[in-house]
Motif scaffolding. Sequence first.
Motif, short mmCIF file in Angstrom:
data_model
loop_
_atom_site.label_atom_id
_atom_site.label_comp_id
_atom_site.label_asym_id
_atom_site.label_seq_id
_atom_site.Cartn_x
_atom_site.Cartn_y
_atom_site.Cartn_z
N ASN A 132 0.93 -1.34 0.24
CA ASN A 132 0.09 -0.05 0.07
C ASN A 132 0.91 1.00 0.07
O ASN A 132 1.75 0.93 1.05
CB ASN A 132 -0.90 -0.01 0.97
N MET A 133 0.73 2.24 -1.54
CA MET A 133 1.57 3.22 -1.32
C MET A 133 1.02 4.44 -1.09
O MET A 133 -0.37 4.61 -1.56
CB MET A 133 2.38 3.07 -3.11
N PHE A 134 1.68 5.25 -0.82
CA PHE A 134 1.03 6.95 -0.33
C PHE A 134 -0.43 6.39 0.73
O PHE A 134 -1.43 6.07 0.51
CB PHE A 134 0.53 7.22 -1.28
N ALA A 135 0.05 5.75 1.72
CA ALA A 135 -1.12 4.82 2.09
C ALA A 135 -1.73 5.46 3.58
O ALA A 135 -2.52 5.76 3.90
CB ALA A 135 -0.48 3.69 3.26
N LEU A 202 -2.37 1.83 -4.81
CA LEU A 202 -1.54 3.33 -5.23
C LEU A 202 -2.95 3.98 -4.68
O LEU A 202 -3.86 4.81 -5.12
CB LEU A 202 -1.41 3.57 -6.65
N ASP A 203 -2.34 5.69 -3.90
CA ASP A 203 -3.03 6.41 -3.78
C ASP A 203 -2.84 7.75 -3.44
O ASP A 203 -2.51 8.61 -2.50
CB ASP A 203 -4.04 6.44 -2.95
N PRO A 204 -1.52 8.27 -4.40
CA PRO A 204 -1.40 9.50 -5.13
C PRO A 204 -1.83 10.32 -4.38
O PRO A 204 -2.24 10.72 -5.58
CB PRO A 204 -0.39 9.27 -6.21
N PRO A 205 -1.12 11.59 -3.88
CA PRO A 205 -1.43 13.29 -4.58
C PRO A 205 -0.91 13.50 -5.42
O PRO A 205 -0.71 12.94 -5.82
CB PRO A 205 -0.88 13.70 -2.54
N GLU A 221 5.20 12.04 -11.78
CA GLU A 221 5.61 11.42 -11.61
C GLU A 221 4.79 9.98 -12.24
O GLU A 221 5.30 9.03 -11.82
CB GLU A 221 6.00 11.12 -10.19
N LEU A 222 3.57 9.95 -12.89
CA LEU A 222 3.09 8.74 -12.56
C LEU A 222 2.89 8.35 -13.16
O LEU A 222 2.75 6.78 -13.61
CB LEU A 222 1.41 9.65 -12.89
N ASN A 223 3.17 8.61 -14.59
CA ASN A 223 3.98 7.56 -15.22
C ASN A 223 4.77 6.87 -15.25
O ASN A 223 5.04 5.19 -15.62
CB ASN A 223 4.13 8.08 -16.98
N GLU A 224 6.07 7.08 -14.85
CA GLU A 224 7.29 6.06 -14.10
C GLU A 224 6.68 5.28 -13.10
O GLU A 224 7.04 4.04 -13.22
CB GLU A 224 8.04 6.79 -14.09
N SER A 246 -6.95 14.34 -8.21
CA SER A 246 -6.42 15.62 -8.52
C SER A 246 -7.96 15.80 -9.23
O SER A 246 -7.87 15.37 -10.59
CB SER A 246 -4.94 15.74 -8.87
N LEU A 247 -8.58 16.89 -9.51
CA LEU A 247 -9.23 17.11 -10.10
C LEU A 247 -9.30 18.00 -11.93
O LEU A 247 -10.19 17.76 -12.54
CB LEU A 247 -10.12 18.97 -9.77
#
Length: 299
Positions: A132-135, A202-205, A221-224, A246-247
């Motif tokens: 669990n990343m960005f947990a 994955l729950d990235p800000p 960063e998201l693509n990598e 993200s809106l």
Amino acid sequence: MYTFLTVQDWADYELLDTGNFEKLERFGKYILARPEPQAIWDKSLAQSEWDRSAQAVFKKEKGSTEKGLWLLKKGMPEQWFIQYQYGQMDLRFRLGLSSFKHVGIFPEQAPNWRFIYEQARQLKTSQPKILNMFAYTGGASLAARAAGADVTHLDAVKAVNYWARENMEASNLTDIRWIVEDAMKFARREVKRGNKYQGLILDPPAYGRGPNGEKWQLEDELNELFKLCGQLLDPTDNLCLINLYSLGFSALILENLVKQNFQLAGSGFQELGELYLQDHNARKLPLGTFYRFSTGSKT
């Protein structure tokens, strides 16, 4: 299949009203009013009803888009617990009033906790490894652990890892692995080591910083990150859940990234859509997009 998901049958949570860029919510015994940038319509309830009901109201600092302070009525604690139950999963969360309007939980994620719990129990691996990343404070980590998974909880902020540990202990769970690390650095290192996980969450800000000042900007960063995660996920026995808040990000962007970077041929279940909460006047408050898939079947 494009799906809209919302909270169901949660005794300790209600979205009471929305409007004028605010939301009125009940968490357990306590009612809170706080900003909500997507609630652009009018409130259903009179302002006097909001003022009477809310035991804590978040007020932004002048010139700030996020930071502020809570105004508390007498008897309103700064910390308290709520419960979430589904099947044999029985989770407890410690809530708290932060200076950035958050309370330690995102209630719209409840349908995803169910997905994690159900799908982890269908995996063929006897004790599947789930990352669990960005947990944050660990709702998804607890759901995976309740299903019997070997869980690694990764967040760049030490304080929220401590908070997540409190939630684990309050939920009578044990043995989650806690890591304070920049997500990209950790993912690159795991790929080099040849490690695989049966589950990825994955729950990235939209933006943030790692423990050593590393900058995170979602669109950069998201693509990598997806490329790395595609290498980390077990292609034959897996579950994967990705949220974007993200809106500016369409669900189509998320769909393209998933299909480019993950092996979906063996997936028995795939779902793309939006999370929302519905208030008492049936207005639907959108709260992000998701993509989730697994080699199991929908339950």
